[in-house]
Design an enzyme around this catalytic site. Structure first.
Site, PDB file in Angstrom:
ATOM      1  N   ARG A 182       0.767  -1.249  -0.246  1.00  0.00           N
ATOM      2  CA  ARG A 182       0.126  -0.016   0.008  1.00  0.00           C
ATOM      3  C   ARG A 182       0.866   1.305   0.001  1.00  0.00           C
ATOM      4  O   ARG A 182       0.601   2.392  -0.627  1.00  0.00           O
ATOM      5  CB  ARG A 182      -0.921   0.121   1.282  1.00  0.00           C
ATOM      6  CG  ARG A 182      -1.911  -0.903   1.191  1.00  0.00           C
ATOM      7  CD  ARG A 182      -3.235  -0.777   0.181  1.00  0.00           C
ATOM      8  NE  ARG A 182      -2.941  -1.130  -1.111  1.00  0.00           N
ATOM      9  CZ  ARG A 182      -2.783  -2.447  -1.499  1.00  0.00           C
ATOM     10  NH1 ARG A 182      -3.185  -3.557  -0.717  1.00  0.00           N
ATOM     11  NH2 ARG A 182      -2.851  -2.908  -2.831  1.00  0.00           N
ATOM     12  N   GLU A 241       2.219   1.580  -3.564  1.00  0.00           N
ATOM     13  CA  GLU A 241       1.066   2.050  -4.115  1.00  0.00           C
ATOM     14  C   GLU A 241       0.884   3.529  -4.095  1.00  0.00           C
ATOM     15  O   GLU A 241       0.763   4.447  -5.008  1.00  0.00           O
ATOM     16  CB  GLU A 241      -0.123   1.386  -3.874  1.00  0.00           C
ATOM     17  CG  GLU A 241      -1.621   1.719  -4.620  1.00  0.00           C
ATOM     18  CD  GLU A 241      -2.690   0.939  -4.313  1.00  0.00           C
ATOM     19  OE1 GLU A 241      -3.251   0.403  -5.594  1.00  0.00           O
ATOM     20  OE2 GLU A 241      -2.884   0.773  -3.259  1.00  0.00           O
ATOM     21  N   SER A 297      15.048  14.570   3.558  1.00  0.00           N
ATOM     22  CA  SER A 297      16.091  13.877   4.175  1.00  0.00           C
ATOM     23  C   SER A 297      15.522  12.763   4.835  1.00  0.00           C
ATOM     24  O   SER A 297      14.516  12.790   5.309  1.00  0.00           O
ATOM     25  CB  SER A 297      16.810  14.507   5.142  1.00  0.00           C
ATOM     26  OG  SER A 297      17.834  13.474   5.795  1.00  0.00           O
TER      27      SER A 297
END
Length: 149
Positions: free
Chosen positions: A90, A93, A116
């Site tokens: 997920r 995605e 960073s």
């Protein structure tokens, strides 16, 4: 974890944590470090100081012979390039869908640079919601502008 190489030390630490019935939140209270950072140490994605390693091992009931491995620089990155674990996928995605939009908004607000992942914190919270509990993930990283020369 399916599709992820877990080191022997990680397995040992997780088994000890489970046997003790300790959560990462419990370890946060005992060690004075964030639960996500502690999990990263256990998964060998972060390095502990000698003192931190000794405290962690003590909390888990393990011997100090593991201190050198927990304090050594870690090799970052676990699993395949495209994750197969549903929860981890997920996040992949999310970056596939929102990565470029996030990049553009960051550039509009900060200029040309990156966030960073070294000067960085990550917090995970549970938010109660009548329609179903929500996961709140906060990434906080220092902005690093690209150097011109």
């Amino acid at each position: 974890m399916a599709g992820t190489e877990i080191s022997a030390i990680t397995t040992k630490l997780l088994e000890a944590k489970k046997a003790k019935g300790i959560t990462f939140a419990d370890l946060e209270q005992l060690l004075g470090r964030d639960e996500v950072w502690i999990a990263a140490v256990i998964y060998r994605q972060a390095s502990a100081s000698v003192d931190e390693a000794e405290k962690l091992l003590h909390c888990l009931g393990l011997s100090d012979d593991l201190v050198p491995e927990l304090t050594a620089p870690s090799v970052k990155g676990l699993g395949p390039v495209v994750p197969t674990d549903p929860l981890i996928y997920r996040f992949y995605e999310i970056m596939q869908v929102y990565g470029m939009p996030m990049k553009e908004v960051i550039h509009e607000k900060f200029g040309d640079g990156i966030m960073s992942a070294i000067d960085f914190t990550l917090d995970i919270e549970k938010e109660a919601d009548p329609k179903g509990d929500r996961v709140k993930v906060t990434m906080n990283g220092k902005f690093l502008p690209y150097k011109k020369w």
